[in-house]
Scaffold this motif. Structure first.
Motif, PDB file in Angstrom:
ATOM      1  N   TRP A 147       5.558  14.346   7.827  1.00  0.00           N
ATOM      2  CA  TRP A 147       5.931  12.996   6.767  1.00  0.00           C
ATOM      3  C   TRP A 147       4.912  12.951   5.681  1.00  0.00           C
ATOM      4  O   TRP A 147       3.709  12.791   6.257  1.00  0.00           O
ATOM      5  N   TYR A 148       5.616  12.819   4.629  1.00  0.00           N
ATOM      6  CA  TYR A 148       4.391  12.628   3.397  1.00  0.00           C
ATOM      7  C   TYR A 148       4.719  11.355   2.724  1.00  0.00           C
ATOM      8  O   TYR A 148       5.890  11.184   2.243  1.00  0.00           O
ATOM      9  N   ASP A 149       3.794  10.406   2.559  1.00  0.00           N
ATOM     10  CA  ASP A 149       4.368   9.213   1.960  1.00  0.00           C
ATOM     11  C   ASP A 149       3.103   8.666   1.046  1.00  0.00           C
ATOM     12  O   ASP A 149       2.253   7.886   1.178  1.00  0.00           O
ATOM     13  N   PRO A 150       3.368   9.184  -0.125  1.00  0.00           N
ATOM     14  CA  PRO A 150       2.016   8.965  -1.266  1.00  0.00           C
ATOM     15  C   PRO A 150       2.333   7.663  -1.901  1.00  0.00           C
ATOM     16  O   PRO A 150       1.193   7.360  -2.618  1.00  0.00           O
ATOM     17  N   ASP A 151       3.387   6.805  -1.891  1.00  0.00           N
ATOM     18  CA  ASP A 151       3.383   5.659  -2.431  1.00  0.00           C
ATOM     19  C   ASP A 151       3.942   4.469  -1.881  1.00  0.00           C
ATOM     20  O   ASP A 151       4.210   4.476  -0.747  1.00  0.00           O
ATOM     21  N   GLN A 152       3.615   3.292  -2.381  1.00  0.00           N
ATOM     22  CA  GLN A 152       3.667   2.118  -1.980  1.00  0.00           C
ATOM     23  C   GLN A 152       5.243   1.825  -1.874  1.00  0.00           C
ATOM     24  O   GLN A 152       6.043   2.176  -2.667  1.00  0.00           O
ATOM     25  N   ASP A 153       5.533   0.808  -0.998  1.00  0.00           N
ATOM     26  CA  ASP A 153       6.862   0.378  -0.877  1.00  0.00           C
ATOM     27  C   ASP A 153       7.230  -0.646  -2.068  1.00  0.00           C
ATOM     28  O   ASP A 153       6.102  -1.176  -2.352  1.00  0.00           O
ATOM     29  N   TYR A 188      14.326   4.191   3.000  1.00  0.00           N
ATOM     30  CA  TYR A 188      14.420   3.190   4.172  1.00  0.00           C
ATOM     31  C   TYR A 188      14.081   1.979   3.453  1.00  0.00           C
ATOM     32  O   TYR A 188      13.241   1.641   2.479  1.00  0.00           O
ATOM     33  N   LYS A 189      14.834   0.913   4.294  1.00  0.00           N
ATOM     34  CA  LYS A 189      14.600  -0.662   3.741  1.00  0.00           C
ATOM     35  C   LYS A 189      13.267  -1.081   4.434  1.00  0.00           C
ATOM     36  O   LYS A 189      13.076  -0.600   5.621  1.00  0.00           O
ATOM     37  N   LYS A 190      12.533  -2.091   3.912  1.00  0.00           N
ATOM     38  CA  LYS A 190      11.494  -2.604   4.591  1.00  0.00           C
ATOM     39  C   LYS A 190      11.586  -3.971   4.422  1.00  0.00           C
ATOM     40  O   LYS A 190      11.757  -4.489   3.397  1.00  0.00           O
ATOM     41  N   GLN A 191      11.124  -4.770   5.192  1.00  0.00           N
ATOM     42  CA  GLN A 191      10.992  -6.228   5.071  1.00  0.00           C
ATOM     43  C   GLN A 191       9.585  -6.471   4.888  1.00  0.00           C
ATOM     44  O   GLN A 191       8.673  -6.230   5.530  1.00  0.00           O
ATOM     45  N   LEU A 192       9.328  -6.747   3.627  1.00  0.00           N
ATOM     46  CA  LEU A 192       7.993  -7.046   3.159  1.00  0.00           C
ATOM     47  C   LEU A 192       7.832  -8.767   3.080  1.00  0.00           C
ATOM     48  O   LEU A 192       8.704  -9.302   3.167  1.00  0.00           O
ATOM     49  N   GLU A 193       6.733  -9.135   2.884  1.00  0.00           N
ATOM     50  CA  GLU A 193       6.198 -10.542   3.048  1.00  0.00           C
ATOM     51  C   GLU A 193       7.048 -11.117   1.938  1.00  0.00           C
ATOM     52  O   GLU A 193       7.528 -12.489   2.150  1.00  0.00           O
ATOM     53  N   GLU A 194       7.356 -10.704   0.663  1.00  0.00           N
ATOM     54  CA  GLU A 194       8.066 -11.449  -0.428  1.00  0.00           C
ATOM     55  C   GLU A 194       9.553 -11.273  -0.406  1.00  0.00           C
ATOM     56  O   GLU A 194      10.326 -11.844  -0.760  1.00  0.00           O
ATOM     57  N   GLY A 195       9.892 -10.387   0.662  1.00  0.00           N
ATOM     58  CA  GLY A 195      11.392 -10.120   0.535  1.00  0.00           C
ATOM     59  C   GLY A 195      11.683  -8.580   0.948  1.00  0.00           C
ATOM     60  O   GLY A 195      10.918  -7.952   1.801  1.00  0.00           O
ATOM     61  N   LEU A 196      12.875  -8.296   0.272  1.00  0.00           N
ATOM     62  CA  LEU A 196      13.493  -6.786   0.887  1.00  0.00           C
ATOM     63  C   LEU A 196      12.861  -5.867   0.087  1.00  0.00           C
ATOM     64  O   LEU A 196      12.638  -5.789  -1.118  1.00  0.00           O
ATOM     65  N   GLY A 197      12.185  -4.580   0.695  1.00  0.00           N
ATOM     66  CA  GLY A 197      11.663  -3.388  -0.092  1.00  0.00           C
ATOM     67  C   GLY A 197      12.144  -2.452   0.065  1.00  0.00           C
ATOM     68  O   GLY A 197      13.201  -2.137   1.251  1.00  0.00           O
ATOM     69  N   VAL A 198      11.921  -1.148  -0.435  1.00  0.00           N
ATOM     70  CA  VAL A 198      12.456   0.175  -0.347  1.00  0.00           C
ATOM     71  C   VAL A 198      11.027   1.025  -0.289  1.00  0.00           C
ATOM     72  O   VAL A 198      10.327   0.823  -1.163  1.00  0.00           O
ATOM     73  N   GLY A 199      11.398   1.885   0.517  1.00  0.00           N
ATOM     74  CA  GLY A 199      10.118   2.781   0.965  1.00  0.00           C
ATOM     75  C   GLY A 199      10.599   4.283   0.726  1.00  0.00           C
ATOM     76  O   GLY A 199      12.087   4.580   1.037  1.00  0.00           O
ATOM     77  N   VAL A 200      10.229   5.262   0.101  1.00  0.00           N
ATOM     78  CA  VAL A 200      10.603   6.721  -0.230  1.00  0.00           C
ATOM     79  C   VAL A 200       9.478   7.434   0.254  1.00  0.00           C
ATOM     80  O   VAL A 200       8.659   7.521  -0.167  1.00  0.00           O
ATOM     81  N   SER A 201       9.729   8.436   1.421  1.00  0.00           N
ATOM     82  CA  SER A 201       8.843   9.333   1.940  1.00  0.00           C
ATOM     83  C   SER A 201       9.667  10.713   1.767  1.00  0.00           C
ATOM     84  O   SER A 201      10.760  10.976   1.621  1.00  0.00           O
ATOM     85  N   SER A 202       8.603  11.818   1.754  1.00  0.00           N
ATOM     86  CA  SER A 202       9.140  13.218   1.741  1.00  0.00           C
ATOM     87  C   SER A 202       8.958  13.867   2.839  1.00  0.00           C
ATOM     88  O   SER A 202       7.773  13.441   3.561  1.00  0.00           O
ATOM     89  N   ILE A 203       9.604  14.818   3.188  1.00  0.00           N
ATOM     90  CA  ILE A 203       9.030  15.561   4.589  1.00  0.00           C
ATOM     91  C   ILE A 203       8.704  16.984   3.972  1.00  0.00           C
ATOM     92  O   ILE A 203       9.458  17.939   3.274  1.00  0.00           O
ATOM     93  N   SER A 204       7.545  17.289   4.317  1.00  0.00           N
ATOM     94  CA  SER A 204       6.697  18.484   3.979  1.00  0.00           C
ATOM     95  C   SER A 204       7.220  19.678   4.733  1.00  0.00           C
ATOM     96  O   SER A 204       7.483  19.551   5.985  1.00  0.00           O
ATOM     97  N   GLU A 205       7.268  20.942   4.240  1.00  0.00           N
ATOM     98  CA  GLU A 205       7.760  22.152   5.155  1.00  0.00           C
ATOM     99  C   GLU A 205       6.391  22.973   4.853  1.00  0.00           C
ATOM    100  O   GLU A 205       6.386  23.500   3.667  1.00  0.00           O
ATOM    101  N   GLN A 206       6.332  23.735   5.826  1.00  0.00           N
ATOM    102  CA  GLN A 206       5.181  24.672   5.658  1.00  0.00           C
ATOM    103  C   GLN A 206       5.099  25.361   6.970  1.00  0.00           C
ATOM    104  O   GLN A 206       4.897  24.900   8.026  1.00  0.00           O
ATOM    105  N   ASP A 207       5.176  26.868   6.956  1.00  0.00           N
ATOM    106  CA  ASP A 207       5.027  27.749   7.950  1.00  0.00           C
ATOM    107  C   ASP A 207       5.992  27.396   9.074  1.00  0.00           C
ATOM    108  O   ASP A 207       5.705  27.517  10.181  1.00  0.00           O
TER     109      ASP A 207
END
Length: 162
Positions: free
Chosen positions: A90-96, A66-85
């Motif tokens: 939604w799992y988001d371990p990283d900074q945009d 996904y794209k994100k509007q950050l303070e400095e400009g355009l950012g990108v975020g990546v999250s994974s979808i965990s599956e269990q049972d």
């Protein structure tokens, strides 16, 4: 080039610190469907549904880009979808990451970082902004054509780490 390199190093350092600080496993909210999980992620990330620019399934994992509007400009975020049972989270371990700095009017040619999903699998994520509608991503082993969001020029490619 110096500015881009400095920026890339700073982002990698921040990403590493974030991964250590946010284990996330105990804080995950589980849902019955992927759609409910994505809706939750949209709220979590404070974005709109149209900010999602891609979904990638790779090596048994699902990633939402996904794209994100950050303070400095355009950012990108990546999250994974965990599956269990039969449930999803939604799992988001990283900074945009910043891919377009509005203050210096520069695009990042290519940013990459390693991420680990909640299930413990590791991947390398490649992203950036390109005016070329057919950019090429250079990985350590090959050159590939990434997915590109033609509206804003953001491209992305995800590969398992071997």
């Amino acid at each position: 080039m110096k500015v881009v390199l400095t920026f890339a190093i700073a982002m990698l350092a921040l990403t590493g610190c974030s991964a250590l600080a946010n284990d996330g496993a105990s804080e995950l909210k589980w849902f019955k469907t992927k759609e409910e999980t994505i809706d939750h992620g949209i709220k979590e990330e404070k974005m709109k549904k149209e900010d999602i620019i891609g979904e990638v399934s790779e090596n048994g994992e699902t990633f939402v880009i996904y794209k994100k509007q950050l303070e400095e400009g355009l950012g990108v975020g990546v999250s994974s979808i965990s599956e269990q049972d039969g449930k999803y989270a939604w799992y988001d371990p990283d900074q945009d990451v910043l891919v377009k700095n509005d203050k210096v009017k520069k695009y990042s040619s290519q940013i990459n970082w390693r991420t680990t999903t909640q299930s413990g699998k590791t991947f390398t994520i490649y992203t950036g902004v390109s005016e070329d509608q057919s950019p090429i991503v250079k990985t350590p082993t090959s050159e590939v054509s990434p997915t590109i969001d033609k509206k804003n020029g953001i491209y992305f490619y995800i590969e398992p780490t071997k």
